[in-house]
Motif scaffolding. Sequence first.
Motif, mmCIF file in Angstrom:
data_model
loop_
_atom_site.group_PDB
_atom_site.id
_atom_site.type_symbol
_atom_site.label_atom_id
_atom_site.label_comp_id
_atom_site.label_asym_id
_atom_site.label_seq_id
_atom_site.Cartn_x
_atom_site.Cartn_y
_atom_site.Cartn_z
ATOM 1 N N LYS A 211 0.838 -1.207 0.000
ATOM 2 C CA LYS A 211 0.000 0.000 0.000
ATOM 3 C C LYS A 211 0.870 1.253 0.000
ATOM 4 O O LYS A 211 0.604 2.209 -0.739
ATOM 5 C CB LYS A 211 -0.908 -0.003 1.240
ATOM 6 C CG LYS A 211 -1.829 1.204 1.319
ATOM 7 C CD LYS A 211 -2.693 1.145 2.573
ATOM 8 C CE LYS A 211 -3.596 2.360 2.656
ATOM 9 N NZ LYS A 211 -4.409 2.373 3.904
ATOM 10 N N LEU A 212 1.915 1.254 0.814
ATOM 11 C CA LEU A 212 2.833 2.393 0.847
ATOM 12 C C LEU A 212 3.465 2.612 -0.518
ATOM 13 O O LEU A 212 3.556 3.751 -0.997
ATOM 14 C CB LEU A 212 3.920 2.159 1.901
ATOM 15 C CG LEU A 212 5.096 3.149 1.916
ATOM 16 C CD1 LEU A 212 4.610 4.583 2.079
ATOM 17 C CD2 LEU A 212 6.070 2.771 3.028
ATOM 18 N N ASN A 213 3.888 1.545 -1.156
ATOM 19 C CA ASN A 213 4.484 1.641 -2.487
ATOM 20 C C ASN A 213 3.516 2.306 -3.462
ATOM 21 O O ASN A 213 3.892 3.198 -4.236
ATOM 22 C CB ASN A 213 4.864 0.245 -2.971
ATOM 23 C CG ASN A 213 5.666 0.270 -4.259
ATOM 24 O OD1 ASN A 213 6.317 1.260 -4.574
ATOM 25 N ND2 ASN A 213 5.610 -0.810 -5.008
ATOM 26 N N ASP A 214 2.254 1.893 -3.416
ATOM 27 C CA ASP A 214 1.244 2.482 -4.299
ATOM 28 C C ASP A 214 1.015 3.962 -3.968
ATOM 29 O O ASP A 214 0.870 4.798 -4.863
ATOM 30 C CB ASP A 214 -0.081 1.729 -4.170
ATOM 31 C CG ASP A 214 -0.043 0.356 -4.818
ATOM 32 O OD1 ASP A 214 0.796 0.157 -5.720
ATOM 33 O OD2 ASP A 214 -0.839 -0.512 -4.432
ATOM 34 N N GLU A 215 1.009 4.272 -2.678
ATOM 35 C CA GLU A 215 0.683 5.642 -2.298
ATOM 36 C C GLU A 215 1.861 6.599 -2.497
ATOM 37 O O GLU A 215 1.654 7.808 -2.653
ATOM 38 C CB GLU A 215 0.148 5.658 -0.865
ATOM 39 C CG GLU A 215 -1.170 4.892 -0.796
ATOM 40 C CD GLU A 215 -1.933 5.025 0.501
ATOM 41 O OE1 GLU A 215 -3.109 4.631 0.525
ATOM 42 O OE2 GLU A 215 -1.384 5.533 1.494
#
Length: 232
Positions: A211-215
């Motif tokens: 999720k962090l990577n996407d955000e």
Amino acid sequence: MRKGYILKKIIILVLILALPGFLYYLLTAKGKNRYKPLPFYGPKMVAKTGHKFHGKYIPDTIYHKLSDFNLTDQNGKPVSFKNFDKKIFVASFFYTNCPDICSAVNKNISELVYAYRKNRMVYFTSITVDPERDTPPALKKYSSRYETTNKWLFLSGDTATTYSLARNGFLVNAVQKNEHDFIYSDKLILIDAEKRIRGYYDGTSAADITKLNDEIKVLIAEELRKVDKPLY
């Protein structure tokens, strides 16, 4: 020259949007891509200024921002906001003598560091909660476990500075319980180019790291849209 620059930005943006996980953050409205914005964390207040949207006046919102800080990295160099001017960065807290949890978190960070090793907009910081033992040489030795390059800074400062920064800036806990034990957050904290908090993530969770990577990509897209705003 300007056309080539704009084309380059468009190509980068298209590549970002093409990544599978990132598609979750796209909305379609009238045939145009709209980003699902990330939230802003922390206290906020209504500004005296405002703007019009569809003819309606909307007051601006002032969001919580980090205050400038002065810390030292693993190479003994000073680090402040100047190092992150117009940059996105991910912050975390740790100490070199902590149990396995720090190793697990930092292993996940190292994978993100590698993924963004060529991206000039994204940086990573790990701030020690044990500066008495985690001197720059100690942090330098610890950082040698990972392929940090210049994208990942291991930072130290006196406890008054770092603990205040944790609580009042990043809005997470940091306190020394006793000589060998510390209470601190294992969250990874996503900071945008305006030094506002845009996300918290469990540093040991594979799902949260994804999720962090996407955000991070969402914030990259936000910054690119600022540069080429007239085109969209």
